[in-house]
Design a protein around this motif. Structure first.
Motif, PDB file in Angstrom:
ATOM      1  N   GLU A 175       0.825  -1.252   0.062  1.00  0.00           N
ATOM      2  CA  GLU A 175      -0.152  -0.011  -0.096  1.00  0.00           C
ATOM      3  C   GLU A 175       0.970   1.368   0.003  1.00  0.00           C
ATOM      4  OE1 GLU A 175      -3.446   0.507  -0.296  1.00  0.00           O
ATOM      5  OE2 GLU A 175      -2.993  -1.629  -0.985  1.00  0.00           O
ATOM      6  N   GLN A 176       2.060   1.211   0.637  1.00  0.00           N
ATOM      7  CA  GLN A 176       2.891   2.329   0.337  1.00  0.00           C
ATOM      8  C   GLN A 176       3.219   2.672  -0.826  1.00  0.00           C
ATOM      9  OE1 GLN A 176       2.819   4.110   3.479  1.00  0.00           O
ATOM     10  NE2 GLN A 176       4.505   5.500   3.513  1.00  0.00           N
ATOM     11  N   ALA A 177       3.358   1.871  -1.728  1.00  0.00           N
ATOM     12  CA  ALA A 177       3.864   2.179  -3.114  1.00  0.00           C
ATOM     13  C   ALA A 177       2.710   2.112  -4.164  1.00  0.00           C
ATOM     14  CB  ALA A 177       4.698   0.659  -3.583  1.00  0.00           C
ATOM     15  N   ARG A 178       1.347   1.887  -3.557  1.00  0.00           N
ATOM     16  CA  ARG A 178       0.344   1.860  -4.333  1.00  0.00           C
ATOM     17  C   ARG A 178       0.403   3.119  -5.116  1.00  0.00           C
ATOM     18  NH1 ARG A 178      -5.611   0.874  -1.910  1.00  0.00           N
ATOM     19  NH2 ARG A 178      -6.964   1.646  -3.783  1.00  0.00           N
ATOM     20  N   PRO A 179      -0.087   3.285  -6.570  1.00  0.00           N
ATOM     21  CA  PRO A 179      -0.482   2.149  -7.136  1.00  0.00           C
ATOM     22  C   PRO A 179       0.543   1.583  -8.149  1.00  0.00           C
ATOM     23  CG  PRO A 179      -1.038   4.309  -8.446  1.00  0.00           C
ATOM     24  CD  PRO A 179      -0.119   4.559  -7.117  1.00  0.00           C
ATOM     25  N   VAL A 180       1.914   1.824  -7.731  1.00  0.00           N
ATOM     26  CA  VAL A 180       2.710   1.248  -8.796  1.00  0.00           C
ATOM     27  C   VAL A 180       2.910  -0.360  -8.430  1.00  0.00           C
ATOM     28  CG1 VAL A 180       5.481   1.008  -8.945  1.00  0.00           C
ATOM     29  CG2 VAL A 180       4.575   3.345  -8.240  1.00  0.00           C
ATOM     30  N   GLY A 181       3.118  -0.979 -10.056  1.00  0.00           N
ATOM     31  CA  GLY A 181       3.582  -2.606 -10.029  1.00  0.00           C
ATOM     32  C   GLY A 181       2.533  -3.374 -10.144  1.00  0.00           C
ATOM     33  N   SER A 182       3.105  -4.551 -10.668  1.00  0.00           N
ATOM     34  CA  SER A 182       2.175  -5.723 -10.880  1.00  0.00           C
ATOM     35  C   SER A 182       3.017  -7.008 -10.262  1.00  0.00           C
ATOM     36  CB  SER A 182       1.747  -5.946 -12.472  1.00  0.00           C
ATOM     37  OG  SER A 182       2.796  -6.171 -13.022  1.00  0.00           O
ATOM     38  N   GLU A 183       4.307  -6.874 -10.034  1.00  0.00           N
ATOM     39  CA  GLU A 183       5.167  -7.763  -9.453  1.00  0.00           C
ATOM     40  C   GLU A 183       5.642  -7.283  -8.303  1.00  0.00           C
ATOM     41  OE1 GLU A 183       7.971  -9.626 -12.165  1.00  0.00           O
ATOM     42  OE2 GLU A 183       6.903  -9.094 -13.996  1.00  0.00           O
ATOM     43  N   TYR A 184       5.868  -8.281  -7.235  1.00  0.00           N
ATOM     44  CA  TYR A 184       6.000  -8.034  -5.895  1.00  0.00           C
ATOM     45  C   TYR A 184       6.719  -9.063  -5.126  1.00  0.00           C
ATOM     46  CZ  TYR A 184       5.023  -6.202  -0.837  1.00  0.00           C
ATOM     47  OH  TYR A 184       4.989  -5.981   0.447  1.00  0.00           O
ATOM     48  N   SER A 185       8.138  -8.892  -4.840  1.00  0.00           N
ATOM     49  CA  SER A 185       8.699  -9.883  -4.079  1.00  0.00           C
ATOM     50  C   SER A 185       9.098  -9.178  -2.686  1.00  0.00           C
ATOM     51  CB  SER A 185      10.237 -10.168  -4.904  1.00  0.00           C
ATOM     52  OG  SER A 185      10.808 -11.213  -4.060  1.00  0.00           O
ATOM     53  N   TYR A 186       8.769 -10.027  -1.615  1.00  0.00           N
ATOM     54  CA  TYR A 186       9.050  -9.520  -0.351  1.00  0.00           C
ATOM     55  C   TYR A 186       9.750 -10.718   0.524  1.00  0.00           C
ATOM     56  CZ  TYR A 186       4.865 -11.755   1.595  1.00  0.00           C
ATOM     57  OH  TYR A 186       4.053 -12.706   2.051  1.00  0.00           O
ATOM     58  N   ARG A 187      10.291 -10.197   1.607  1.00  0.00           N
ATOM     59  CA  ARG A 187      10.762 -11.177   2.475  1.00  0.00           C
ATOM     60  C   ARG A 187      10.901 -10.777   4.177  1.00  0.00           C
ATOM     61  NH1 ARG A 187      15.256 -15.097   2.424  1.00  0.00           N
ATOM     62  NH2 ARG A 187      16.472 -15.165   4.398  1.00  0.00           N
ATOM     63  N   LEU A 188      10.356 -11.485   4.889  1.00  0.00           N
ATOM     64  CA  LEU A 188      10.454 -11.355   6.389  1.00  0.00           C
ATOM     65  C   LEU A 188      11.553 -11.628   7.124  1.00  0.00           C
ATOM     66  CD1 LEU A 188       6.733 -12.862   6.854  1.00  0.00           C
ATOM     67  CD2 LEU A 188       7.441 -10.217   6.554  1.00  0.00           C
ATOM     68  N   VAL A 189      12.196 -10.715   7.175  1.00  0.00           N
ATOM     69  CA  VAL A 189      13.711 -10.798   8.134  1.00  0.00           C
ATOM     70  C   VAL A 189      14.003 -11.024   9.188  1.00  0.00           C
ATOM     71  CG1 VAL A 189      14.785  -9.884   5.902  1.00  0.00           C
ATOM     72  CG2 VAL A 189      13.947  -8.258   8.038  1.00  0.00           C
ATOM     73  N   ALA A 190      12.888 -10.563  10.135  1.00  0.00           N
ATOM     74  CA  ALA A 190      12.987 -10.370  11.714  1.00  0.00           C
ATOM     75  C   ALA A 190      11.560 -10.508  12.156  1.00  0.00           C
ATOM     76  CB  ALA A 190      13.954  -9.429  12.300  1.00  0.00           C
ATOM     77  N   PRO A 191      11.197 -11.019  13.295  1.00  0.00           N
ATOM     78  CA  PRO A 191      10.027 -11.002  13.923  1.00  0.00           C
ATOM     79  C   PRO A 191       9.694  -9.636  14.506  1.00  0.00           C
ATOM     80  CG  PRO A 191      11.391 -12.109  15.459  1.00  0.00           C
ATOM     81  CD  PRO A 191      12.290 -11.898  14.484  1.00  0.00           C
ATOM     82  N   LEU A 192       8.405  -9.216  14.433  1.00  0.00           N
ATOM     83  CA  LEU A 192       7.665  -7.862  15.107  1.00  0.00           C
ATOM     84  C   LEU A 192       6.608  -8.323  15.938  1.00  0.00           C
ATOM     85  CD1 LEU A 192       8.160  -4.849  14.775  1.00  0.00           C
ATOM     86  CD2 LEU A 192       6.262  -5.068  13.151  1.00  0.00           C
ATOM     87  N   TYR A 193       6.740  -7.615  17.005  1.00  0.00           N
ATOM     88  CA  TYR A 193       5.929  -7.686  18.345  1.00  0.00           C
ATOM     89  C   TYR A 193       5.079  -6.706  18.637  1.00  0.00           C
ATOM     90  CZ  TYR A 193       8.978 -11.854  18.914  1.00  0.00           C
ATOM     91  OH  TYR A 193       9.521 -12.748  18.525  1.00  0.00           O
ATOM     92  N   GLU A 194       4.027  -6.792  19.165  1.00  0.00           N
ATOM     93  CA  GLU A 194       2.912  -5.754  19.255  1.00  0.00           C
ATOM     94  C   GLU A 194       3.468  -4.411  19.904  1.00  0.00           C
ATOM     95  OE1 GLU A 194       0.049  -6.450  22.367  1.00  0.00           O
ATOM     96  OE2 GLU A 194       1.213  -8.106  22.947  1.00  0.00           O
ATOM     97  N   ASP A 195       4.315  -4.235  20.857  1.00  0.00           N
ATOM     98  CA  ASP A 195       4.886  -3.130  21.390  1.00  0.00           C
ATOM     99  C   ASP A 195       6.005  -2.554  20.976  1.00  0.00           C
ATOM    100  OD1 ASP A 195       6.505  -5.349  22.092  1.00  0.00           O
ATOM    101  OD2 ASP A 195       6.630  -4.595  24.243  1.00  0.00           O
ATOM    102  N   GLN A 196       6.549  -3.011  19.825  1.00  0.00           N
ATOM    103  CA  GLN A 196       7.781  -2.525  19.258  1.00  0.00           C
ATOM    104  C   GLN A 196       7.670  -1.320  18.314  1.00  0.00           C
ATOM    105  OE1 GLN A 196       9.328  -6.270  17.806  1.00  0.00           O
ATOM    106  NE2 GLN A 196      10.709  -6.291  19.478  1.00  0.00           N
ATOM    107  N   GLY A 197       6.360  -1.140  17.675  1.00  0.00           N
ATOM    108  CA  GLY A 197       6.086  -0.085  16.777  1.00  0.00           C
ATOM    109  C   GLY A 197       6.179  -0.501  15.469  1.00  0.00           C
ATOM    110  N   LEU A 198       5.403   0.055  14.526  1.00  0.00           N
ATOM    111  CA  LEU A 198       5.728  -0.339  13.027  1.00  0.00           C
ATOM    112  C   LEU A 198       5.736   0.854  12.182  1.00  0.00           C
ATOM    113  CD1 LEU A 198       5.625  -2.296  10.501  1.00  0.00           C
ATOM    114  CD2 LEU A 198       2.946  -2.423  10.936  1.00  0.00           C
ATOM    115  N   ILE A 199       6.891   0.857  11.292  1.00  0.00           N
ATOM    116  CA  ILE A 199       6.871   2.096  10.379  1.00  0.00           C
ATOM    117  C   ILE A 199       7.264   1.409   9.110  1.00  0.00           C
ATOM    118  CG2 ILE A 199       8.302   3.916   9.565  1.00  0.00           C
ATOM    119  CD1 ILE A 199       9.328   4.185  12.783  1.00  0.00           C
ATOM    120  N   VAL A 200       6.270   2.043   8.050  1.00  0.00           N
ATOM    121  CA  VAL A 200       6.437   1.407   6.858  1.00  0.00           C
ATOM    122  C   VAL A 200       6.910   2.480   5.799  1.00  0.00           C
ATOM    123  CG1 VAL A 200       4.954   0.344   5.064  1.00  0.00           C
ATOM    124  CG2 VAL A 200       4.189   0.308   7.049  1.00  0.00           C
TER     125      VAL A 200
END
Length: 227
Positions: A175-200
């Motif tokens: 969504e941060q890149a929307r509306p760009v693109g039709s191909e998407y490759s992603y990787r989860l590199v570390a766990p994220l927990y509820e109290d750590q915040g989230l910045i996209v």
């Protein structure tokens, strides 16, 4: 071992509208944005190349392939599962989605692994992560795993708190890149927990957009590229 499962469903506006509200993003028009097919064609009876998926009937075909291995330095086995999904509409394959998943035995300690620092370029969005968001996303995607909404259970499995869904991070990056693109490759590199915040974050890279998620300390938890 391979397992194939097929689902057919009428693609109605309701799930897309619910996802837009949950993510705090504009609603879809007649064509679903990247990854929004995840709230459709769900396997409710049992516990990518991207083209236009529109309101109307569609069918999906999923293939599971599993293998197991024991990673050095661990006391338990890891099970690797590749899930290959094709979504067809009007007799044509419009979405190809392949995910590599890793499962482990419960009870092991899961400290927040270190990740690389994210570049301070591009545009950022801070997302408030709380138990309500995680529960609603679990419900919308028909994900019954209690590590995302039952804190006591998550801690019994070795996590310090509720686990932020990988697919939720992937959707927020798209969504941060929307509306760009039709191909998407992603990787989860570390766990994220509820109290750590989230910045996209999203930053242009030629004709592509590089995206990432990080916590409030700058520790990267997911990366991707959309073209």
């Amino acid at each position: 071992m391979d397992e194939v499962h097929e689902v057919t469903e009428l693609i109605t506006p309701g799930p897309a509208q619910a996802l837009a509200g949950l993510l705090g993003v504009p609603d879809a028009d007649d064509e679903l944005p990247l990854l929004w097919h995840w709230v459709y064609l769900l396997d409710r009876g049992r516990v990518w190349r991207h083209g236009p998926l529109r309101i109307g009937s569609a069918a999906t075909r999923r293939t599971w392939q599993a293998s197991s291995a024991r990673k050095q330095g661990r006391s338990g086995p890891l099970v690797f599962v590749t899930v290959h999904t094709e979504v067809s509409q009007g007799g044509q394959v419009v979405i190809t989605d392949e995910q590599d998943l890793v499962y482990r035995e419960p009870g092991a300690d899961n400290p927040a692994r270190s990740g690389p620092s994210v570049a301070a370029a591009g545009r950022d969005r801070a997302v408030t992560v709380d138990p309500v968001l995680l529960f609603r996303f679990s419900a919308l995607t028909y994900n019954a795993h209690r590590i995302h909404y039952d804190r006591d259970y998550a801690q019994a499995e070795g996590y310090p708190g509720l686990v932020v869904h990988g697919p939720l991070q992937a959707l927020l990056m798209a969504e941060q890149a929307r509306p760009v693109g039709s191909e998407y490759s992603y990787r989860l590199v570390a766990p994220l927990y509820e109290d750590q915040g989230l910045i996209v974050s999203a930053a242009a890279d030629g004709d592509a957009v590089r995206v990432s998620c990080r916590d409030t300390t700058g520790r990267v938890t997911a990366t991707g590229i959309i073209s």
